[in-house]
Design an enzyme around this catalytic site. Structure first.
Site, PDB file in Angstrom:
ATOM      1  N   ARG A 257     -64.641 -38.867  -5.130  1.00 41.31           N
ATOM      2  CA  ARG A 257     -65.302 -37.701  -5.719  1.00 41.31           C
ATOM      3  C   ARG A 257     -65.312 -36.537  -4.731  1.00 41.31           C
ATOM      4  O   ARG A 257     -65.607 -36.709  -3.555  1.00 41.31           O
ATOM      5  CB  ARG A 257     -66.739 -38.046  -6.126  1.00 41.31           C
ATOM      6  CG  ARG A 257     -66.808 -39.127  -7.192  1.00 41.31           C
ATOM      7  CD  ARG A 257     -68.214 -39.404  -7.659  1.00 41.31           C
ATOM      8  NE  ARG A 257     -68.234 -40.526  -8.582  1.00 41.31           N
ATOM      9  CZ  ARG A 257     -69.334 -41.026  -9.144  1.00 41.31           C
ATOM     10  NH1 ARG A 257     -70.515 -40.488  -8.870  1.00 41.31           N
ATOM     11  NH2 ARG A 257     -69.257 -42.062  -9.967  1.00 41.31           N
ATOM     12  N   ARG A 386     -74.509 -47.558  -1.412  1.00 42.30           N
ATOM     13  CA  ARG A 386     -75.958 -47.332  -1.498  1.00 42.30           C
ATOM     14  C   ARG A 386     -76.724 -48.641  -1.411  1.00 42.30           C
ATOM     15  O   ARG A 386     -77.839 -48.676  -0.879  1.00 42.30           O
ATOM     16  CB  ARG A 386     -76.292 -46.569  -2.787  1.00 42.30           C
ATOM     17  CG  ARG A 386     -75.733 -45.153  -2.783  1.00 42.30           C
ATOM     18  CD  ARG A 386     -76.366 -44.259  -3.832  1.00 42.30           C
ATOM     19  NE  ARG A 386     -75.838 -42.909  -3.736  1.00 42.30           N
ATOM     20  CZ  ARG A 386     -76.370 -41.838  -4.328  1.00 42.30           C
ATOM     21  NH1 ARG A 386     -77.463 -41.984  -5.083  1.00 42.30           N
ATOM     22  NH2 ARG A 386     -75.839 -40.650  -4.184  1.00 42.30           N
TER      23      ARG A 386
END
Length: 421
Positions: A257, A386
């Site tokens: 991204r 994460r």
């Protein structure tokens, strides 16, 4: 993509739904473009009918030896052929307008313009307490194998090397997540392409609106921002039997991204990277089962956090904070002691038939001739980077080491603790 017939039948309801997503007033533009498209199409059909009639008259004139009339009719026929094909332009105008509009929110989605309108549905787990000041992973992680400096010199900002036990822990997380989803929740593991064509990115809603957030190759393909793109397009242009549904797919892939809209946000650590690994879930189902499938998918993601004993909460996103293709979204937010706040680690969305219309993905019930559009759902279970951050911060120790969660021990080759080098 939206059903133009529903907009024609109830433009007020369509506008009301879009207004909840900050895009009011689109129905008027759509109906104007639709009226023009239908008028142009009717004119084209009339021209074709006129051309067929003239061709018949030419044949009759030639048969009667009336060459003067035949030549005149041929000129008229040629003029019809030379007329500019306005049908494609009018159809494209309507299509492009519909393609830029987000999905309509489900009735039970709360109103709101941003994350402040999201609703906490429930919390899980106990926030850990420490007899020392908890640190952020970016501060103590480098001693355990997080290498940001070398990645900066090699690739630039928002990249990282994971080295030694840190790389092993990240690999363990991905393998654990895949094993849970495939063996306990029935998702079929897929190793999908990481490069896709325009049509695939359009089908899941990344194009045209989010082109600036994607990496593009020199041959015109796109690096996937999520395996949702590759997995959902498995049913592109297909007609499935209802008995095949639901289809459930999962994949562990790198994701890429640009983070074009995230300048200045989460510049430290692993929270927001240009390249990261993620376990993605995708379900293809019927409209009457999609709500139950949404709950099931979210529970599949929650199971990972439960097994890792990480505290988290489930959020119901408001209309203004949902993704472009989502009809309804649950976010899972994990507690990060270093930041003293919850941060998103999973987003599970029911897209209804919005993506299916863009992909022309349908199903047929037994004994019926007609087809219906499937419903598509997608969710993270979980973002591996994460999850790694959450493990590091929740299992950190005063001496800078990190205890490996019990669920990951079978994947760690006997390593039960990461210790500073």
């Amino acid at each position: 993509m939206h059903d133009i017939r529903l907009i024609r039948e109830n433009p007020q309801a369509f506008d009301a739904g879009l207004a909840r997503r900050g895009a009011a007033g689109a129905a008027t533009m759509i109906l104007e473009a639709d009226t023009l498209n239908r008028a142009v199409l009717n004119a084209a059909q009339k021209a074709q009918a006129d051309g067929n009639a003239i061709a018949k008259q030419i044949g009759q004139a030639i048969a009667q030896g009336d060459h003067e009339t035949a030549n005149r009719l041929k000129a008229e026929a040629q003029a019809l052929k030379n007329a500019p094909p306005a049908t494609e332009q009018a159809e494209k105008q309507l299509h492009d307008l519909l393609a830029t509009l987000p999905n309509l929110p489900a009735p039970d989605v709360p109103d709101g313009t941003d994350e402040s309108g999201n609703v906490v549905q429930r919390t899980h787990g106990t926030i850990p307490t420490f007899d020392f000041t908890a640190s952020e992973h970016a501060d103590f992680g480098p001693a355990l194998g997080l290498d940001f400096e070398t990645a900066q010199s090699v690739s630039g900002a928002r990249f990282a090397y994971l080295r030694g036990p840190m790389a092993r822990l990240s690999r363990a997380l991905g393998a654990f997540m895949l094993d849970v989803q495939t063996t306990e929740f029935g998702f079929q593991e897929v190793s999908p392409p990481l490069l896709v064509r325009d049509e695939a990115a359009f089908g899941t809603g990344q194009l045209p609106k989010f082109a600036d957030d994607l990496f593009r190759t020199t041959d015109g393909r796109w690096l996937i921002p999520t395996a949702e793109v590759s997995l959902t397009n498995l049913v592109r242009d297909r007609i499935l039997a209802e008995t095949e549904l639901p289809l459930r797919f999962t994949a562990l892939t790198p994701c890429f991204r640009m983070e074009a809209g995230a300048a200045g946000r989460d510049t430290r650590g692993l929270i927001r990277q240009h390249q990261f690994d993620k376990v993605e879930l995708v379900s293809i189902t019927t409209p009457d089962q999609s709500e139950a499938e949404h709950e099931r998918m979210t529970q599949a993601a929650e199971t990972i956090l439960d097994r890792l004993a990480l505290p988290y909460r489930r959020m119901l996103l408001c209309a203004g904070d949902m993704g472009f293709t989502a009809r309804k979204t649950f976010d899972l937010e994990v507690w990060l002691p270093g930041q003293q706040q919850y941060r998103e680690i999973s987003s599970c969305s029911n897209c209804g038939d919005f993506q299916a219309r863009r992909m022309n993905a349908r199903y047929r019930s037994a004994g019926e001739k007609g087809t219906k559009f499937v419903n598509t759902l997608n969710g993270s279970a979980l973002a591996v980077g994460r999850a790694l951050v959450a493990v590091l911060e929740n299992y950190q120790q005063a001496d800078g080491s990190v205890i490996v969660p019990e669920a990951l021990l079978p994947y760690m080759g006997g390593l039960a603790r990461l210790t500073p080098a």
